[in-house]
Write a protein that holds these residues in place. Structure first.
Motif, PDB file in Angstrom:
ATOM      1  N   PHE A   1     -80.965  55.565  40.071  1.00 36.61           N
ATOM      2  CA  PHE A   1     -80.313  54.915  38.422  1.00 36.61           C
ATOM      3  C   PHE A   1     -81.275  54.107  37.931  1.00 36.61           C
ATOM      4  CE2 PHE A   1     -79.114  51.904  41.651  1.00 36.61           C
ATOM      5  CZ  PHE A   1     -79.261  50.386  40.941  1.00 36.61           C
TER       6      PHE A   1
ATOM      7  N   THR B   1     -71.860  56.508  38.379  1.00 35.69           N
ATOM      8  CA  THR B   1     -73.200  55.525  38.070  1.00 35.69           C
ATOM      9  C   THR B   1     -73.499  54.308  38.255  1.00 35.69           C
ATOM     10  OG1 THR B   1     -72.965  56.244  35.058  1.00 35.69           O
ATOM     11  CG2 THR B   1     -74.113  54.600  35.574  1.00 35.69           C
ATOM     12  N   PHE B   2     -72.131  53.977  39.379  1.00 39.40           N
ATOM     13  CA  PHE B   2     -72.467  52.950  40.235  1.00 39.40           C
ATOM     14  C   PHE B   2     -72.823  53.409  42.125  1.00 39.40           C
ATOM     15  CE2 PHE B   2     -69.736  50.145  37.680  1.00 39.40           C
ATOM     16  CZ  PHE B   2     -70.381  49.849  36.798  1.00 39.40           C
ATOM     17  N   TYR B   3     -72.978  54.772  42.168  1.00 39.59           N
ATOM     18  CA  TYR B   3     -73.134  55.524  42.987  1.00 39.59           C
ATOM     19  C   TYR B   3     -74.601  56.338  43.468  1.00 39.59           C
ATOM     20  CZ  TYR B   3     -68.273  53.663  43.401  1.00 39.59           C
ATOM     21  OH  TYR B   3     -67.545  53.207  44.314  1.00 39.59           O
ATOM     22  N   ARG B   4     -74.676  56.689  41.994  1.00 37.53           N
ATOM     23  CA  ARG B   4     -76.206  57.294  41.577  1.00 37.53           C
ATOM     24  C   ARG B   4     -77.277  56.032  42.521  1.00 37.53           C
ATOM     25  NH1 ARG B   4     -75.425  61.602  38.209  1.00 37.53           N
ATOM     26  NH2 ARG B   4     -77.828  61.853  38.712  1.00 37.53           N
ATOM     27  N   ASP B   5     -78.178  57.809  43.306  1.00 31.40           N
ATOM     28  CA  ASP B   5     -79.535  56.983  43.991  1.00 31.40           C
ATOM     29  C   ASP B   5     -80.933  56.861  43.190  1.00 31.40           C
ATOM     30  OD1 ASP B   5     -79.782  59.435  43.592  1.00 31.40           O
ATOM     31  OD2 ASP B   5     -79.591  60.075  46.176  1.00 31.40           O
TER      32      ASP B   5
ATOM     33  N   GLU C   1     -68.910  60.047  47.645  1.00 30.85           N
ATOM     34  CA  GLU C   1     -69.297  58.767  48.594  1.00 30.85           C
ATOM     35  C   GLU C   1     -67.967  57.792  46.818  1.00 30.85           C
ATOM     36  OE1 GLU C   1     -72.855  57.272  47.975  1.00 30.85           O
ATOM     37  OE2 GLU C   1     -72.758  54.594  48.865  1.00 30.85           O
TER      38      GLU C   1
END
Lengths: 309, 179
Positions: free
Chosen positions: B75, B69-73, B115
């Protein structure tokens, strides 16, 4: 629930239990991120955040700044003592000048209660209240409740005593909201002169005897005596305050009960709390600081989901 | 809504068995390998793979799981689910990492997973294992190293994965047409 309702965090008063739980769940995930070899995620790389502090701060400012960096946001810092405020610029002008530089989020501390609420109606950026006068300090309350939950598993039915200078404390008010929403019982303890007039309307217990308060509670959240906000004398001397309301090992030994000790910092060692208590195994003061970064990451991450300017 | 079945329990078992043997072929004793399942359903597939390899080789394959989730572009532009737990008991330095997920579609999840994995060190190499590879739908040049089944799909179609681990009575994987 995946999102907060508002794009601002102005106080705990406006948050629902579900929103507080969402912030906690997200903070737990960010806490794991902070234990990785590379403690950074790219989530806020599109976002510029201004930290605007009209009052002194060490911990909160550092904690927000670190949280912003861990989220890959671009940041600018502003403190009133180095700014055009002293040349007479109004708050709204200052904010608008910062916003035209394409800032998406503002973290603001201000000596006047309601300052972030006033600004939030007039701008597009998200506002996070980092303390407004003696009103609210929502991220501190969130990290306090999160730290208690981490230690005790739940806040339901837990007894929390907030001890010290309640009158000048924004931490106390935000904590009362947060703890009560999460099902804890709250007692305030301090000298009568440092107790706000209508505070019992919050549905909290009031106690002036520290021994009784400590015997009652599972957690003691000890507040700092805010000498800088005290224009008149509220008690005869610091020595006398320490004698009647200071927490030390001798006092705790007499009570003979495991009480979790908290303090939002900065500590006046030897006044509201002695060193042997602040550094004891029951103290979670440093956990509070550690959790502060994760809580602030969660708040900024969640607010950014509502900030599509 | 038209619905056709891609996998039932029997077919799923056969495919997972085959994927495990392909993994064993390339990783032999899994000494320097690390399986990383992607939240949420990649973990279910990963657990089945670990169990099957354990049956064949009697070894516990090193594994962890990752939430991207925290690496998605996307969100902030898409409805993104709540962040879930990540558990990485090993550093990935010099490991042969195998990312495991149920469906490969645009490739964006795998990009964000890569990533995320790089934040735990520098792997020797990264492979990708998926149960279903949706052809012609990639936004990013990502291809699986191992796949269960490769199918042609339209963007409007959906893959529905129902596994017993999610509380369903039987394993079933469907493709549907959203009319």
């Amino acid at each position: 629930m995946n999102k907060l309702k508002s794009k601002h965090l102005l106080g705990i008063k406006d948050l629902s239990i579900e929103e507080i739980e969402l912030i906690f769940d997200t903070a737990k995930m960010f806490k794991e991120v902070l234990s990785r070899p590379i403690k950074k995620v790219p989530s806020l790389r599109h976002i510029t955040i201004a930290n605007i502090f009209f009052e002194n701060s060490t911990r909160t400012k550092l904690s927000f700044e670190l949280a912003e960096k861990r989220l890959s946001a671009d940041i600018i810092n502003f403190s009133s003592s180095l700014s055009s405020i002293i040349k007479g610029e109004s708050l709204l002008d200052t904010i608008n000048n910062i916003l035209v530089m394409k800032v998406d989020m503002i973290v603001m501390r201000h000596p006047s209660a309601g300052a972030p609420h006033f600004i939030s109606d007039k701008i597009n950026a998200s506002i996070i209240n980092a303390g407004d006068g003696t009103h609210e300090h929502p991220t501190q309350a969130l990290l306090d409740s999160f730290s208690i939950k981490e230690k005790l598993g739940s806040l339901k039915g837990k007894k929390i005593a907030i001890i010290g200078d309640i009158l000048h404390s924004r931490v106390a008010i935000s904590n009362i909201y947060s703890l009560q929403k999460l099902g804890a019982e709250v007692m305030l303890c301090g000298p009568k002169t440092l107790m706000p007039k209508f505070i019992s309307e919050f549905g909290v217990m009031i106690e002036n005897d520290i021994k009784k308060a400590l015997k009652w509670c599972d957690v003691a959240n000890v507040l700092r005596i805010q000498l800088e906000r005290q224009e008149i004398k509220y008690f005869p001397s610091l020595r006398e305050y320490s004698l009647y309301f200071g927490i030390n090992k001798k006092l705790l030994d007499k009570i003979n009960k495991d009480i979790i000790i908290m303090h939002p910092g900065p500590i006046n060692r030897g006044i509201e709390i002695s060193s042997d208590v602040a550094d004891s195994k029951n103290s979670i003061i440093l956990n509070q600081v550690e959790n502060g970064v994760a809580i602030r990451m969660a708040v900024m991450y969640l607010l950014s989901l509502n900030n599509n300017q | 809504m038209l619905k056709s079945k891609l996998f039932d329990k029997k077919r799923l078992d056969i495919t997972i068995n085959r994927l495990c043997h392909q993994l064993i072929e390339n990783h032999s004793n899994f000494k320097d390998s690390l399986l990383i399942g992607l939240q949420p359903r990649g973990i279910f597939l990963q657990n089945r793979i670990i169990k099957t390899i354990n049956k064949v080789l009697s070894i516990e394959v090193p594994s962890g799981y990752l939430d991207t989730t925290f690496y998605r572009d996307d969100f902030r532009t898409k409805e993104v689910p709540k962040a879930k737990e990540t558990f990485m008991p090993y550093l990935v330095d010099n490991k042969n990492v195998i990312i495991i997920d149920d469906v490969l579609f645009t490739g964006r999840t795998v990009r964000s997973a890569m990533e995320g994995i790089m934040n735990f060190g520098r792997p020797n190499k990264i492979e990708l294992l998926v149960l279903i590879d949706r052809k012609f739908s990639r936004h990013i040049p990502v291809e699986p190293t191992y796949y269960g089944r490769r199918i042609n799909t339209l963007t409007s179609q959906k893959i529905i994965v129902n596994l017993t681990e999610q509380g369903f009575e039987k394993d079933n994987i469907w493709i549907t047409n959203n009319e």
